[in-house]
Structures are given as C-alpha cells and as structure tokens.
Design a protein around this motif. Structure first.
Motif, PDB file in Angstrom:
ATOM      1  N   GLN A 109      -7.604  72.019  18.074  1.00 59.86           N
ATOM      2  CA  GLN A 109      -7.306  70.980  18.930  1.00 59.86           C
ATOM      3  C   GLN A 109      -5.900  70.234  18.271  1.00 59.86           C
ATOM      4  O   GLN A 109      -5.027  69.648  18.948  1.00 59.86           O
ATOM      5  CB  GLN A 109      -8.281  69.931  18.791  1.00 59.86           C
ATOM      6  N   VAL A 113      -2.104  69.329  19.788  1.00 59.03           N
ATOM      7  CA  VAL A 113      -1.698  67.941  19.740  1.00 59.03           C
ATOM      8  C   VAL A 113      -0.200  67.863  19.033  1.00 59.03           C
ATOM      9  O   VAL A 113       0.783  67.391  19.596  1.00 59.03           O
ATOM     10  CB  VAL A 113      -2.683  67.099  18.982  1.00 59.03           C
ATOM     11  N   GLU A 116       2.233  69.784  21.505  1.00 57.70           N
ATOM     12  CA  GLU A 116       2.483  68.896  22.772  1.00 57.70           C
ATOM     13  C   GLU A 116       3.832  67.691  22.297  1.00 57.70           C
ATOM     14  O   GLU A 116       4.524  67.494  23.048  1.00 57.70           O
ATOM     15  CB  GLU A 116       1.200  68.194  23.366  1.00 57.70           C
ATOM     16  N   LYS A 117       3.357  67.256  20.807  1.00 61.60           N
ATOM     17  CA  LYS A 117       4.318  66.057  20.705  1.00 61.60           C
ATOM     18  C   LYS A 117       5.601  67.020  20.601  1.00 61.60           C
ATOM     19  O   LYS A 117       6.845  66.149  20.805  1.00 61.60           O
ATOM     20  CB  LYS A 117       3.706  65.693  19.235  1.00 61.60           C
TER      21      LYS A 117
END
Length: 430
Positions: A109, A113, A116-117
C-alpha cells in the motif's frame, strides 16, 4: 549449493568450503581494538588433545547421506515418469535460491501511494482515476516481487527430493552436530519436524541420537510429500519395514498445548509461509512445543537470514509466557557461513545460557599473520569483538588454537567483553 551431475548428486554432500578474500587489518587498527586477555583454563579445556582438535572446533568436513536413503532415492527416481528431471531440478534449485520474502500488504500500500504521487506530479501521466489506478498497478507488477506458494504434488515432490535431499540433510546435520558437540550428554527422546518434506531431518537426527529418540513427528501440509518421505523410510515400498522406527506423519500441528518435544525443527519452511503474521504464529507455536531446542534453518541468502533474525527476535523479545513452560529462551548457536550447501541457522534453547558452553564464536574467517591472529568474535552477551591473539600475550595454547580454528568455531577464552581491553601500547608482534 550442492550441484547436480547425473545421478551421482544424491550420493554425497560436497565439501564445506571456507570463504576467502578477507581484507587485512592494519597494525594501527589492530592496536586500538579490544583484545582477549585470559584463556579459559578452568576445566583444562585442552587436556591431552592436540590443538587442531580443541573442544571449540565444530566444523564438519564432509557429510554423506545414509546409504539406505541414497539407494532408495535413486530407485524412486528411476521408477518415476518425471520428464527431464535434471532440467527441472536445476530450475527448482534456481527458483528456491532466488526467492524473496513475501511483500506485506502495508508495504504494498505504501508503494502504491508513493507511485500515485509520482504520477500526479508528472503532467504527462494519466489524471483520470481509472487510468491512474491502472498505471499504478502496472508499475507495481513490474517493481514488486511476486511471491507464490508452491504446491507439492507427486511429481514436484520427486523433483524437490532430487534437488534438496542432500543439501537439506547436510544443513540439519550441521545443526545437530552443534548441539551434540557442546552437550554430548544430551539424549533427546522426541523430535518434531515442521515442514518435514522428504524427511531428511528424521534421517539426520537418527544418525546422531538414534539410541535415545523414540518418537519422530513429521508435519507437512503436502500429502504427496508425506507419502514420499514414508517411502524413503521403507526402501521405496509402501509396506516395507521402516529404516527408522517410531516415525509418525501428519498434515497438521498437534493441537494440545501440553505436547512438547525435546527437539523441534523447521528447515526451509518459514520461507513457505505467505506473511509475517503467519510466520509469527508458527514460530510462537513451535517455541511453545519446544522443551529443549528449537532449530530454524533457512537458505544462506539475505532473505533467509532476515527470516531467522525475525524469528529469533520474536522468541527472545516476545512477552508471551507459556504457563506450561515459563523458562526463557536464549541463542544457543548462531551461524551463517558459506560452504558447498549455503544456509543460515539459529538454535534457540530453553533454560539459562549458563547451562551451555559460553565461549565466544568466530564470526568471520580467521586472518593469520606472522606471530599473530585476527579473530572476530560474537560474545555471549551479544557484543561483537575483534581480538588479536599472540603467543606472547595470550599463551601458546590459545594462540595455536586460534590459528587452527575456522569460521563458526568457538574460541576457548573467558568472555572478552567482560575483560579490560588489551593495552594499545602493546601491538601484535610482526
């Protein structure tokens, strides 16, 4: 790692090789590090034995499969219909050696994240939620190790036997030898092997403690593996007389918390568990079922070493106390050294560390120099010590014992970390 050449690969386990290429230590550095200042003469450790056979020597020069086991394994391979056995053996060996620890959901996870950033910061990346999610998933697949559980059917069990029977036997033999050499009076009566596979633990234990062991409990989730292990014990037949008596097979761990075993072994099995939580549950269960020694063995890779350190910390730092056996645990024998069969192991024992030989262990190849020897030691209190041994400062006996010792042996000295360091103005002779 044991190599495979024709059908001879099951007959012997190759020689244990020492590592080379150790960087030499300068005299200036050697003069500053702490040193050993007292040999352990309390119990006349050397006696009439030559220095090359001092009681701290724990090396096994060569390990051979029992002839009955080697013959039966060859017979089963000849009778099998597995195609291209040697190619499958090499493929499985490479796969097991390159295996990593499964990625935890929390770590996955966190990676998602982070990706994605990064995508959102790039103006050329897709901004719509569906396309962004797809891009993140594709990036995760490319950068994340894909761990898979192995399902051992009859064919794969035979391939595993051909690939790992000799190496597994050698690794656990080394662990058993460690206990037998330090506590020769130890006579276990029961043994449990978690993830027993082909049953090499049973054969190795029988070769050392066959006179005292009366029960061997082999636990493996694969019915095909249990069937193969039983055939190996019975000379390849389902109805023959077992070579080792008192062996029982089951697919699940004993439920009763009151059932304990003198020796509990998990060899190359923690790496088969899918998560840290599963490994923690298994290690805690195995420790509860240990009355004397818990032996954990994994491959000699970073992943294997990581699994053992995780298990060791769980036992030593865990707050869970069994009401049936409140005795604490301690590390009886840490060891990780390169050899023909590369593996990592840790032996955890019940009771007090004072009950075992508390000499420090040599953790790197011994560096021999004219009239002095460099020994890197792991002391009983957990500290690492670099000792420079000379005959003038420490005596002829200790100096000669140090020169003939190897990585993994014990050095017969009083705990160096409890003694004052050697004076810096007395450098080793050269």
């Amino acid at each position: 790692m044991a190599t495979v050449r024709g059908q001879r690969y099951l007959l012997t386990v190759g020689r244990w090789r020492r590592s080379v290429g150790v960087a030499p230590q300068s005299r200036a550095h050697a003069a500053l590090v702490p040193g050993v200042s007292q040999v352990d003469n309390k119990s006349d450790f050397l006696g009439k034995r030559p220095h090359r056979r001092h009681p701290g020597i724990l090396q096994l020069p060569r390990v051979r499969l029992p002839q009955a086991l080697a013959d039966t394994a060859q017979l089963l391979l000849l009778k099998s219909s597995v195609p291209n056995v040697e190619k499958q053996v090499q493929a499985l060996t490479n796969y097991l050696w390159s295996r990593h620890v499964p990625v935890e959901p929390e770590e996955l996870q966190s990676r998602a994240v982070h990706l994605e950033k990064r995508f959102l910061e790039n103006p050329d990346s897709p901004q719509r939620e569906e396309k962004l999610r797809g891009a993140v998933l594709r990036a995760l697949r490319k950068t994340t190790y894909h761990w898979q559980e192995l399902s051992y059917n009859e064919g794969l069990s035979l391939v595993y036997m051909a690939a790992r029977l000799d190496g597994g036997f050698a690794a656990v033999s080394r662990a058993f030898h460690e206990i037998h050499a330090q506590i020769p009076e130890f006579q276990p009566q029961t043994l449990m092997d978690f993830g027993s596979g082909t049953g090499s633990v049973t054969w190795a234990a029988h070769s050392i403690w066959g006179q005292s062991l009366r029960e061997y409990m082999c636990v493996d989730s694969s019915a095909a593996m249990l069937d193969l292990a039983e055939k190996l014990l019975k000379g390849g037949s389902e109805y023959g007389e077992p070579y080792v008596p008192g062996v029982f097979f089951r697919q699940f761990l004993p439920v009763s918390p009151k059932v304990q075993f003198s020796v509990v072994v998990s060899a190359f099995s923690l790496s088969e568990l899918p998560s840290k939580a599963d490994r923690a549950e298994v290690v805690q269960t195995l420790w509860r079922k240990t009355s004397d020694f818990l032996i954990l063995v994994e491959s000699g890779t970073k992943a294997g070493h990581r699994l053992l350190m995780e298990a060791r910390d769980l036992v030593l730092k865990g707050r869970e106390k069994s009401p049936l056996d409140p005795r604490p645990g301690f590390v009886f024998a840490p060891n990780k050294k390169p050899k023909e069969e590369k593996f990592s192991m840790v032996i955890l024992a019940r009771g007090s560390p004072g009950e075992a030989t508390r000499w420090p262990r040599i953790t790197q190849p011994v560096l021999k120099r004219p009239r002095h020897v460099h020994c890197h030691l792991c002391c009983p209190d957990g500290h690492v010590q670099h000792a420079v041994i000379t005959a003038r400062r420490h005596g002829r006996d200790l100096y000669r014992c140090a020169r003939v010792s190897s990585w993994g042996d014990l050095l017969p000295v009083i705990t160096p970390s409890e003694l004052p360091p050697s004076p810096a103005e007395d450098p080793p002779e050269s």
